[in-house]
Design a protein around this motif. Sequence first.
Motif, mmCIF file in Angstrom:
data_model
loop_
_atom_site.group_PDB
_atom_site.id
_atom_site.type_symbol
_atom_site.label_atom_id
_atom_site.label_comp_id
_atom_site.label_asym_id
_atom_site.label_seq_id
_atom_site.Cartn_x
_atom_site.Cartn_y
_atom_site.Cartn_z
ATOM 1 N N SER A 157 -0.085 -5.611 10.776
ATOM 2 C CA SER A 157 0.832 -6.586 10.155
ATOM 3 C C SER A 157 0.254 -7.198 8.876
ATOM 4 O O SER A 157 0.967 -7.902 8.158
ATOM 5 C CB SER A 157 1.198 -7.688 11.156
ATOM 6 O OG SER A 157 0.026 -8.330 11.601
ATOM 7 N N PHE A 195 0.875 -1.169 0.000
ATOM 8 C CA PHE A 195 0.000 0.000 0.000
ATOM 9 C C PHE A 195 0.914 1.221 0.000
ATOM 10 O O PHE A 195 1.794 1.319 0.873
ATOM 11 C CB PHE A 195 -0.887 0.051 1.250
ATOM 12 C CG PHE A 195 -2.037 -0.924 1.237
ATOM 13 C CD1 PHE A 195 -3.059 -0.799 0.293
ATOM 14 C CD2 PHE A 195 -2.114 -1.944 2.166
ATOM 15 C CE1 PHE A 195 -4.138 -1.684 0.297
ATOM 16 C CE2 PHE A 195 -3.185 -2.828 2.175
ATOM 17 C CZ PHE A 195 -4.198 -2.697 1.233
ATOM 18 N N LYS A 218 -2.997 -8.910 8.617
ATOM 19 C CA LYS A 218 -3.875 -10.081 8.777
ATOM 20 C C LYS A 218 -5.192 -9.895 8.016
ATOM 21 O O LYS A 218 -5.613 -10.783 7.256
ATOM 22 C CB LYS A 218 -4.163 -10.318 10.283
ATOM 23 C CG LYS A 218 -2.909 -10.487 11.120
ATOM 24 C CD LYS A 218 -3.207 -10.619 12.601
ATOM 25 C CE LYS A 218 -3.927 -9.463 13.234
ATOM 26 N NZ LYS A 218 -3.135 -8.192 13.277
ATOM 27 N N SER A 219 -5.843 -8.742 8.241
ATOM 28 C CA SER A 219 -7.132 -8.515 7.548
ATOM 29 C C SER A 219 -6.918 -8.440 6.038
ATOM 30 O O SER A 219 -7.721 -8.978 5.265
ATOM 31 C CB SER A 219 -7.776 -7.208 8.011
ATOM 32 O OG SER A 219 -8.110 -7.311 9.360
ATOM 33 N N THR A 220 -5.838 -7.769 5.632
ATOM 34 C CA THR A 220 -5.556 -7.664 4.193
ATOM 35 C C THR A 220 -5.403 -9.058 3.595
ATOM 36 O O THR A 220 -5.944 -9.346 2.512
ATOM 37 C CB THR A 220 -4.266 -6.834 3.980
ATOM 38 O OG1 THR A 220 -4.459 -5.559 4.585
ATOM 39 C CG2 THR A 220 -3.943 -6.670 2.513
HETATM 40 N N1 LIG Z 1 -6.933 0.378 1.569
HETATM 41 C C1 LIG Z 1 -5.782 0.677 2.168
HETATM 42 N N2 LIG Z 1 -5.025 1.708 1.741
HETATM 43 C C2 LIG Z 1 -3.850 1.999 2.317
HETATM 44 N N3 LIG Z 1 -3.325 1.291 3.336
HETATM 45 C C3 LIG Z 1 -4.031 0.255 3.805
HETATM 46 C C4 LIG Z 1 -5.292 -0.116 3.249
HETATM 47 N N4 LIG Z 1 -5.760 -1.197 3.902
HETATM 48 C C5 LIG Z 1 -4.846 -1.497 4.850
HETATM 49 N N5 LIG Z 1 -3.813 -0.628 4.783
HETATM 50 C C6 LIG Z 1 -2.605 -0.655 5.622
HETATM 51 O O1 LIG Z 1 -2.066 -1.949 5.558
HETATM 52 C C7 LIG Z 1 -1.557 -2.341 6.828
HETATM 53 C C8 LIG Z 1 -2.167 -3.672 7.209
HETATM 54 O O2 LIG Z 1 -3.551 -3.469 7.523
HETATM 55 P P1 LIG Z 1 -4.451 -4.668 8.046
HETATM 56 O O3 LIG Z 1 -5.788 -4.103 8.337
HETATM 57 O O4 LIG Z 1 -4.354 -5.795 7.105
HETATM 58 O O5 LIG Z 1 -3.671 -5.049 9.399
HETATM 59 P P2 LIG Z 1 -4.123 -6.032 10.561
HETATM 60 O O6 LIG Z 1 -2.958 -6.924 10.830
HETATM 61 O O7 LIG Z 1 -5.418 -6.665 10.261
HETATM 62 O O8 LIG Z 1 -4.265 -4.969 11.749
HETATM 63 P P3 LIG Z 1 -5.225 -4.948 13.053
HETATM 64 O O9 LIG Z 1 -4.773 -6.081 13.907
HETATM 65 O O10 LIG Z 1 -4.927 -3.618 13.656
HETATM 66 O O11 LIG Z 1 -6.662 -5.081 12.591
HETATM 67 C C9 LIG Z 1 -1.854 -1.193 7.785
HETATM 68 O O12 LIG Z 1 -0.702 -0.418 7.931
HETATM 69 C C10 LIG Z 1 -2.956 -0.423 7.088
HETATM 70 O O13 LIG Z 1 -2.900 0.948 7.407
#
Ligand SMILES: Nc1ncnc2c1ncn2[C@@H]1O[C@H](COP(=O)(O)OP(=O)(O)OP(=O)(O)O)[C@@H](O)[C@H]1O
Length: 219
Positions: free
Chosen positions: A40, A13, A42-44
């Motif tokens: 990190s 991103f 996970k959701s992505t």
């Molecule tokens: N659409 C987007 N545009 C820009 N950056 C994004 C987008 N979606 C996610 N990110 C960035 O990608 C990174 C990973 O996000 P993600 O939501 O996958 O993390 P996560 O491990 O699920 O976090 P959490 O445990 O806080 O929910 C983060 O730094 C987030 O800001």
Amino acid sequence: MQGLIIDSVTKQFNQQAILNGVFFNCKISEVVGLLGRNGSGKSTLLKIIFGTVNADFKHLKLDDKLISKGYLSRNISYLPQDNFIPINLSVLQAIEIFCNTHRNDLLNIQFVADNLQTKFKDFSGGERRLLEALIIIYSDAEYVLLDEPFSQLAPLLVDELKQHINKIKSFKGFIITDHYYQSILDTSDRIILLHNGCNYQIQNTDDLILHGYLPDFRE
Ligand SMILES: Nc1ncnc2c1ncn2[C@@H]1O[C@H](COP(=O)(O)OP(=O)(O)OP(=O)(O)O)[C@@H](O)[C@H]1O
């Protein structure tokens, strides 16, 4: 059968690498726990598997067939972090959309049976989350992705949800992520940690300390 194979997942991103060649698999009867710090990826990763976010590169296979988006296979269901069932649907209407094969398991749960005609807008946040998680767990798909299923639930409901996952897992493969890491450790057969864009196999809590997920109170 290899089950669901997730290979070479790469995502940036804004020129920042979030996932950098992530690979692991999930078979029927298996719960794979996905841990990682905030941000990190996970959701992505779950969204890429389900198909609502495009990866820069990925290789997904389901039972030896290459797939582009999980939802198109109709064999992967996904509980997103936010509520997803329209608030004007009743519990029964939602069950009829998502659950055929295991519908009776769901109808036999007392809270579900007592609230079949209730609309989602009339539940508390935790009740709504429990119902959405149950509907996805008992949905028709063989592979289930759960993003923070425990986070809004009080301890008794967390236990109840864990029991349902255990009950149905002989028919399904689960990939689950949550910050209630002890519940993830309790429920999972294998743990994968996402850190610096890579995946690590975790054997015990010492590994979680080693990779900087848990604080080291021994220092
Ligand atoms: N659409 C987007 N545009 C820009 N950056 C994004 C987008 N979606 C996610 N990110 C960035 O990608 C990174 C990973 O996000 P993600 O939501 O996958 O993390 P996560 O491990 O699920 O976090 P959490 O445990 O806080 O929910 C983060 O730094 C987030 O800001």
